[in-house]
Design a protein around this motif. Sequence first.
Motif, PDB file in Angstrom:
ATOM      1  N   ILE A  95       0.859  -1.188   0.000  1.00 30.27           N
ATOM      2  CA  ILE A  95       0.000   0.000   0.000  1.00 30.27           C
ATOM      3  C   ILE A  95       0.894   1.236   0.000  1.00 30.27           C
ATOM      4  O   ILE A  95       1.887   1.294   0.727  1.00 30.27           O
ATOM      5  N   SER A  96       0.521   2.217  -0.800  1.00 29.56           N
ATOM      6  CA  SER A  96       1.271   3.473  -0.849  1.00 29.56           C
ATOM      7  C   SER A  96       1.285   4.150   0.521  1.00 29.56           C
ATOM      8  O   SER A  96       0.302   4.106   1.257  1.00 29.56           O
ATOM      9  N   LYS A  97       2.411   4.771   0.838  1.00 28.67           N
ATOM     10  CA  LYS A  97       2.584   5.426   2.146  1.00 28.67           C
ATOM     11  C   LYS A  97       1.455   6.410   2.465  1.00 28.67           C
ATOM     12  O   LYS A  97       1.054   6.560   3.609  1.00 28.67           O
ATOM     13  N   TYR A  98       0.975   7.096   1.445  1.00 32.72           N
ATOM     14  CA  TYR A  98      -0.013   8.150   1.709  1.00 32.72           C
ATOM     15  C   TYR A  98      -1.317   7.601   2.274  1.00 32.72           C
ATOM     16  O   TYR A  98      -2.107   8.343   2.878  1.00 32.72           O
ATOM     17  N   ALA A  99      -1.552   6.286   2.101  1.00 34.52           N
ATOM     18  CA  ALA A  99      -2.820   5.692   2.536  1.00 34.52           C
ATOM     19  C   ALA A  99      -2.680   4.883   3.825  1.00 34.52           C
ATOM     20  O   ALA A  99      -3.594   4.171   4.217  1.00 34.52           O
ATOM     21  N   TYR A 100      -1.550   4.986   4.499  1.00 34.81           N
ATOM     22  CA  TYR A 100      -1.349   4.233   5.737  1.00 34.81           C
ATOM     23  C   TYR A 100      -2.307   4.660   6.847  1.00 34.81           C
ATOM     24  O   TYR A 100      -2.769   3.850   7.628  1.00 34.81           O
ATOM     25  N   GLY A 101      -2.549   5.961   6.955  1.00 32.36           N
ATOM     26  CA  GLY A 101      -3.355   6.466   8.062  1.00 32.36           C
ATOM     27  C   GLY A 101      -4.725   6.929   7.629  1.00 32.36           C
ATOM     28  O   GLY A 101      -5.320   6.406   6.683  1.00 32.36           O
ATOM     29  N   ALA A 102      -5.228   7.955   8.317  1.00 39.26           N
ATOM     30  CA  ALA A 102      -6.559   8.497   8.025  1.00 39.26           C
ATOM     31  C   ALA A 102      -6.575   9.163   6.648  1.00 39.26           C
ATOM     32  O   ALA A 102      -5.550   9.638   6.154  1.00 39.26           O
ATOM     33  N   ASP A 103      -7.736   9.212   6.054  1.00 44.67           N
ATOM     34  CA  ASP A 103      -7.912   9.803   4.729  1.00 44.67           C
ATOM     35  C   ASP A 103      -7.472  11.270   4.752  1.00 44.67           C
ATOM     36  O   ASP A 103      -8.033  12.092   5.487  1.00 44.67           O
ATOM     37  N   TYR A 104      -6.478  11.575   3.923  1.00 46.93           N
ATOM     38  CA  TYR A 104      -5.925  12.929   3.918  1.00 46.93           C
ATOM     39  C   TYR A 104      -6.938  13.979   3.486  1.00 46.93           C
ATOM     40  O   TYR A 104      -6.848  15.142   3.898  1.00 46.93           O
ATOM     41  N   HIS A 105      -7.916  13.591   2.675  1.00 41.88           N
ATOM     42  CA  HIS A 105      -8.931  14.558   2.242  1.00 41.88           C
ATOM     43  C   HIS A 105      -9.603  15.204   3.454  1.00 41.88           C
ATOM     44  O   HIS A 105      -9.744  16.420   3.531  1.00 41.88           O
ATOM     45  N   THR A 106      -9.990  14.358   4.400  1.00 41.09           N
ATOM     46  CA  THR A 106     -10.692  14.828   5.594  1.00 41.09           C
ATOM     47  C   THR A 106      -9.778  15.634   6.500  1.00 41.09           C
ATOM     48  O   THR A 106     -10.128  16.728   6.960  1.00 41.09           O
ATOM     49  N   VAL A 107      -8.584  15.087   6.766  1.00 40.17           N
ATOM     50  CA  VAL A 107      -7.634  15.721   7.689  1.00 40.17           C
ATOM     51  C   VAL A 107      -7.222  17.106   7.194  1.00 40.17           C
ATOM     52  O   VAL A 107      -7.262  18.097   7.931  1.00 40.17           O
ATOM     53  N   ILE A 108      -6.836  17.189   5.916  1.00 38.75           N
ATOM     54  CA  ILE A 108      -6.313  18.452   5.388  1.00 38.75           C
ATOM     55  C   ILE A 108      -7.433  19.457   5.115  1.00 38.75           C
ATOM     56  O   ILE A 108      -7.258  20.661   5.324  1.00 38.75           O
ATOM     57  N   LYS A 109      -8.595  18.965   4.675  1.00 38.59           N
ATOM     58  CA  LYS A 109      -9.719  19.882   4.441  1.00 38.59           C
ATOM     59  C   LYS A 109     -10.077  20.618   5.734  1.00 38.59           C
ATOM     60  O   LYS A 109     -10.365  21.816   5.725  1.00 38.59           O
ATOM     61  N   ASP A 110     -10.009  19.892   6.831  1.00 39.05           N
ATOM     62  CA  ASP A 110     -10.312  20.507   8.120  1.00 39.05           C
ATOM     63  C   ASP A 110      -9.302  21.607   8.452  1.00 39.05           C
ATOM     64  O   ASP A 110      -9.676  22.684   8.927  1.00 39.05           O
ATOM     65  N   LYS A 111      -8.040  21.357   8.172  1.00 40.56           N
ATOM     66  CA  LYS A 111      -6.990  22.353   8.441  1.00 40.56           C
ATOM     67  C   LYS A 111      -7.136  23.570   7.520  1.00 40.56           C
ATOM     68  O   LYS A 111      -6.912  24.707   7.939  1.00 40.56           O
ATOM     69  N   LEU A 112      -7.511  23.330   6.268  1.00 38.64           N
ATOM     70  CA  LEU A 112      -7.728  24.441   5.338  1.00 38.64           C
ATOM     71  C   LEU A 112      -8.890  25.320   5.789  1.00 38.64           C
ATOM     72  O   LEU A 112      -8.834  26.549   5.687  1.00 38.64           O
ATOM     73  N   LYS A 113      -9.935  24.672   6.286  1.00 40.27           N
ATOM     74  CA  LYS A 113     -11.094  25.438   6.782  1.00 40.27           C
ATOM     75  C   LYS A 113     -10.697  26.284   7.997  1.00 40.27           C
ATOM     76  O   LYS A 113     -11.163  27.419   8.157  1.00 40.27           O
ATOM     77  N   GLN A 114      -9.825  25.714   8.839  1.00 37.92           N
ATOM     78  CA  GLN A 114      -9.324  26.472   9.984  1.00 37.92           C
ATOM     79  C   GLN A 114      -8.522  27.682   9.521  1.00 37.92           C
ATOM     80  O   GLN A 114      -8.637  28.778  10.092  1.00 37.92           O
ATOM     81  N   LEU A 115      -7.714  27.488   8.485  1.00 38.35           N
ATOM     82  CA  LEU A 115      -6.900  28.581   7.945  1.00 38.35           C
ATOM     83  C   LEU A 115      -7.789  29.673   7.344  1.00 38.35           C
ATOM     84  O   LEU A 115      -7.561  30.861   7.572  1.00 38.35           O
ATOM     85  N   LEU A 116      -8.815  29.265   6.613  1.00 39.23           N
ATOM     86  CA  LEU A 116      -9.732  30.240   6.018  1.00 39.23           C
ATOM     87  C   LEU A 116     -10.476  31.016   7.111  1.00 39.23           C
ATOM     88  O   LEU A 116     -10.640  32.242   7.019  1.00 39.23           O
ATOM     89  N   HIS A 117     -10.894  30.298   8.129  1.00 39.40           N
ATOM     90  CA  HIS A 117     -11.585  30.942   9.254  1.00 39.40           C
ATOM     91  C   HIS A 117     -10.656  31.960   9.933  1.00 39.40           C
ATOM     92  O   HIS A 117     -11.077  33.073  10.298  1.00 39.40           O
ATOM     93  N   TYR A 118      -9.400  31.588  10.092  1.00 38.00           N
ATOM     94  CA  TYR A 118      -8.404  32.473  10.710  1.00 38.00           C
ATOM     95  C   TYR A 118      -8.232  33.748   9.873  1.00 38.00           C
ATOM     96  O   TYR A 118      -8.175  34.862  10.419  1.00 38.00           O
ATOM     97  N   ILE A 119      -8.166  33.576   8.550  1.00 40.05           N
ATOM     98  CA  ILE A 119      -8.036  34.724   7.646  1.00 40.05           C
ATOM     99  C   ILE A 119      -9.233  35.662   7.798  1.00 40.05           C
ATOM    100  O   ILE A 119      -9.088  36.883   7.903  1.00 40.05           O
ATOM    101  N   GLN A 120     -10.408  35.086   7.835  1.00 42.61           N
ATOM    102  CA  GLN A 120     -11.632  35.892   7.958  1.00 42.61           C
ATOM    103  C   GLN A 120     -11.729  36.581   9.326  1.00 42.61           C
ATOM    104  O   GLN A 120     -12.212  37.702   9.435  1.00 42.61           O
ATOM    105  N   GLU A 121     -11.222  35.912  10.332  1.00 42.16           N
ATOM    106  CA  GLU A 121     -11.277  36.445  11.696  1.00 42.16           C
ATOM    107  C   GLU A 121     -10.270  37.576  11.914  1.00 42.16           C
ATOM    108  O   GLU A 121     -10.554  38.555  12.611  1.00 42.16           O
ATOM    109  N   HIS A 122      -9.084  37.432  11.302  1.00 46.93           N
ATOM    110  CA  HIS A 122      -8.007  38.390  11.567  1.00 46.93           C
ATOM    111  C   HIS A 122      -7.819  39.448  10.481  1.00 46.93           C
ATOM    112  O   HIS A 122      -7.152  40.451  10.711  1.00 46.93           O
ATOM    113  N   ILE A 123      -8.356  39.194   9.299  1.00 52.65           N
ATOM    114  CA  ILE A 123      -8.185  40.161   8.207  1.00 52.65           C
ATOM    115  C   ILE A 123      -9.495  40.850   7.852  1.00 52.65           C
ATOM    116  O   ILE A 123      -9.527  42.035   7.533  1.00 52.65           O
TER     117      ILE A 123
END
Length: 316
Positions: A95-123
């Motif tokens: 199995i490719s290394k990228y699929a060893y753990g949790a689905d990256y789509h979910t993990v990273i999408k959540d972090k991107l949403k946090q970043l967007l929220h931070y931008i909206q909150e601070h800018i």
Amino acid sequence: MQSATVKHTQLIKEEAKRLGFAFCGIAKADFLEEEAPRLEKWLQGQMHGEMHYMENYFDKRLDPRLLVDDAKSVISLGYNYYTTETQKDKFSPKISKYAYGADYHTVIKDKLKQLLHYIQEHIGEVGGRAFVDSAPILERAWAKKAGLGWIGKHSNLINRKLGSFFFLCELIIDLPLTYDIPPTKDYCGTCTKCIDACPTEAIVAPQVVDGSKCISYLTIELKNEIPKEFEGKMDNWMFGCDICQDICPWNRFSEPHAEPTFQPSAELLAMNKRDWEEITAETFQRVFRKSAVKRAKFAGLTRNIKFLNSGKNEAG
């Protein structure tokens, strides 16, 4: 005095780092002029195989302003997934290394949403969208334009400090920022290790991969039977493939990720060749409950394992 644009850019990059992104670069949201003829040629050559969705939204793939109203900036980010963990049984289908753990789509999408929220909150009132393999975006082209690295001969983005084992994602926003400078040099030089190592000869030219021959495509995207011409050529991969990255000299700079959700389960690493050959739907659901491997579905994974056996390929 620091301009608002510079200040906003610095703020975003610092927050991206805090959220765990390995790097962050920014490009002006504009038409990808250089990529248009390349994409057209690739599609005309039928190199997308059965990935018919690649034929859709041609214009949107090349212009982010068609995805986000009044888009000004494409923020490209990289998230490390490299690991030194390996499957214990060297004869197990791989199995490719990228699929060893949790689905990256979910993990990273959540972090991107946090970043967007931070931008909206601070800018302030900033409109935008987060993308992780979820829309017609040429991610590698944008990452290169944002100065994150260059496109290797295997067509993956390579970063001088971290290699290529990272996920790419984007925030497209309607805020003007300070834009990074794309690399002017291709640091692959005369090296052809990735081209030479590909067992299915999928890398048909530097930076051009015939997707219909790629092991990742054959084991994940292809929904029909794997063509017999690939018997004995799959190097024992049952989901994805890391060959062209494993062989790349730049990945000697790869460092293990620090993302807890990407840690593989002990059960997955411990499964031996027989365990995989006798895997049940119940075991599949348990081991890959939150994994990207679910994309292949139980039927797809067992199809791949049977195909490896039909080719009598036991390479480890």
